[in-house]
Design a protein around this motif. Structure first.
Motif, PDB file in Angstrom:
ATOM      1  N   LEU A 147       0.827  -1.212   0.000  1.00  0.00           N
ATOM      2  CA  LEU A 147       0.000   0.000   0.000  1.00  0.00           C
ATOM      3  C   LEU A 147       0.860   1.260   0.000  1.00  0.00           C
ATOM      4  N   LYS A 148       1.992   1.217   0.679  1.00  0.00           N
ATOM      5  CA  LYS A 148       2.906   2.361   0.658  1.00  0.00           C
ATOM      6  C   LYS A 148       3.415   2.620  -0.758  1.00  0.00           C
ATOM      7  N   GLU A 149       3.705   1.545  -1.482  1.00  0.00           N
ATOM      8  CA  GLU A 149       4.156   1.689  -2.865  1.00  0.00           C
ATOM      9  C   GLU A 149       3.056   2.268  -3.752  1.00  0.00           C
ATOM     10  N   MET A 150       1.833   1.828  -3.541  1.00  0.00           N
ATOM     11  CA  MET A 150       0.718   2.358  -4.314  1.00  0.00           C
ATOM     12  C   MET A 150       0.522   3.846  -4.032  1.00  0.00           C
ATOM     13  N   CYS A 151       0.703   4.230  -2.786  1.00  0.00           N
ATOM     14  CA  CYS A 151       0.602   5.642  -2.415  1.00  0.00           C
ATOM     15  C   CYS A 151       1.766   6.437  -3.014  1.00  0.00           C
ATOM     16  N   ARG A 152       2.952   5.864  -2.989  1.00  0.00           N
ATOM     17  CA  ARG A 152       4.148   6.560  -3.481  1.00  0.00           C
ATOM     18  C   ARG A 152       4.019   6.952  -4.951  1.00  0.00           C
ATOM     19  N   VAL A 153       3.474   6.043  -5.780  1.00  0.00           N
ATOM     20  CA  VAL A 153       3.430   6.315  -7.223  1.00  0.00           C
ATOM     21  C   VAL A 153       2.232   7.185  -7.615  1.00  0.00           C
ATOM     22  N   LEU A 154       1.359   7.493  -6.652  1.00  0.00           N
ATOM     23  CA  LEU A 154       0.241   8.389  -6.919  1.00  0.00           C
ATOM     24  C   LEU A 154       0.678   9.851  -6.843  1.00  0.00           C
ATOM     25  N   ARG A 155       0.099  10.665  -7.695  1.00  0.00           N
ATOM     26  CA  ARG A 155       0.317  12.109  -7.613  1.00  0.00           C
ATOM     27  C   ARG A 155      -0.493  12.678  -6.441  1.00  0.00           C
ATOM     28  N   PRO A 156      -0.057  13.781  -5.868  1.00  0.00           N
ATOM     29  CA  PRO A 156      -0.832  14.415  -4.792  1.00  0.00           C
ATOM     30  C   PRO A 156      -2.263  14.685  -5.258  1.00  0.00           C
ATOM     31  N   GLY A 157      -3.236  14.316  -4.431  1.00  0.00           N
ATOM     32  CA  GLY A 157      -4.629  14.454  -4.822  1.00  0.00           C
ATOM     33  C   GLY A 157      -5.154  13.280  -5.621  1.00  0.00           C
ATOM     34  N   GLY A 158      -4.267  12.326  -5.947  1.00  0.00           N
ATOM     35  CA  GLY A 158      -4.668  11.132  -6.680  1.00  0.00           C
ATOM     36  C   GLY A 158      -5.431  10.166  -5.793  1.00  0.00           C
ATOM     37  N   HIS A 159      -6.076   9.192  -6.418  1.00  0.00           N
ATOM     38  CA  HIS A 159      -6.949   8.287  -5.673  1.00  0.00           C
ATOM     39  C   HIS A 159      -6.614   6.812  -5.906  1.00  0.00           C
TER      40      HIS A 159
END
Length: 244
Positions: A147-159
């Motif tokens: 989940l940390k990796e999924m969050c890392r590759v998201l842009r700010p404000g991404g979902h």
């Protein structure tokens, strides 16, 4: 360590990630048939609901984690019309089935596939507008890290939109689901897939996977600033939406 992280498809000493890869490679050609039958085809509706969560945000670049045979990626491309969608998975056998389906749908210009270790994605920080996952994250060897990796590759404000099988908590669905998951599901899985251990494993991970409020807390711990969930079909499935 969460309970589902301790559960492996086979008894051999290989790491969980390797065993999961072997299992899905082995059942890849029959996976779609099994998946749709065992959910009584309701899984299509669950996917649509999970994709609909992202419609207000119009993401243009999407990463589909644990993409498997590409059903969720194809449905996402049709509903959200992104410019780029990458389906990532550990199993080449599953993705090869997905590549054939994408070609038949003439979506090759939008959807591509990549073999990725979800514990250590190869993508740079802030590469995607949205990340999706359907019925796959309970197979993670390390849920927090994935989940940390999924969050890392998201842009700010991404979902992040996740849909996952869960076990009902209320009578009578709790009791009925237990009977179904311990008798009918493994029996049919064994008959069609010829791999009885695979479907015993899948049942065990559903029961052990954190859900509801607990899963929301795990998402926030992974770096998301907000998270919500909704139970579907009497709690047999749960979808989550998190924002970075």
């Amino acid at each position: 360590m969460y309970e589902q992280e301790k559960i492996k498809p086979y008894d051999e000493g290989d790491a969980k990630g390797k065993q999961v890869e072997q299992m899905f490679d082995a059942i890849a050609s029959r996976y779609d048939t099994l998946n749709h039958w065992m959910s009584l085809d309701i899984d299509r509706s669950w996917r649509r609901k999970a994709i609909s969560q992202l419609m207000p945000f119009s993401p243009k670049e999407i990463l589909d984690i644990a993409t498997g045979t590409g059903d969720f990626a194809i449905q996402t491309a049709k509903m959200l019309h992104p410019t780029r969608l990458v389906g990532a998975d550990i199993s080449e056998g599953m993705m090869n089935v997905g590549r054939e389906k994408v070609a038949r749908e003439h979506l090759d210009d939008i959807i591509s596939f990549a073999k990725e270790d979800c514990m250590q994605l190869s993508y740079a920080d802030e590469s995607f507008d949205a990340v999706t996952a359907a019925f796959g994250i309970r197979n993670f060897a390390d849920l927090d890290q994935g989940l940390k990796e999924m969050c890392r590759v998201l842009r700010p404000g991404g979902h992040l939109s996740v849909v996952e099988l869960t076990h009902p908590t209320r009578f009578p669905m709790k009791q009925l689901f237990k009977i179904y998951s311990h008798t009918i599901l493994p029996a049919y899985g064994r008959l069609v897939s010829k791999d009885k251990r695979a479907y015993r494993y899948l049942t065990a991970t559903i029961e052990a996977f954190p859900q509801g409020e607990e899963m929301m807390g795990i998402l926030l711990k992974a770096g998301f600033k907000s998270a919500s969930f909704k139970r579907l079909t009497f709690g047999i499935c749960t979808m989550y939406l998190a924002e970075k």
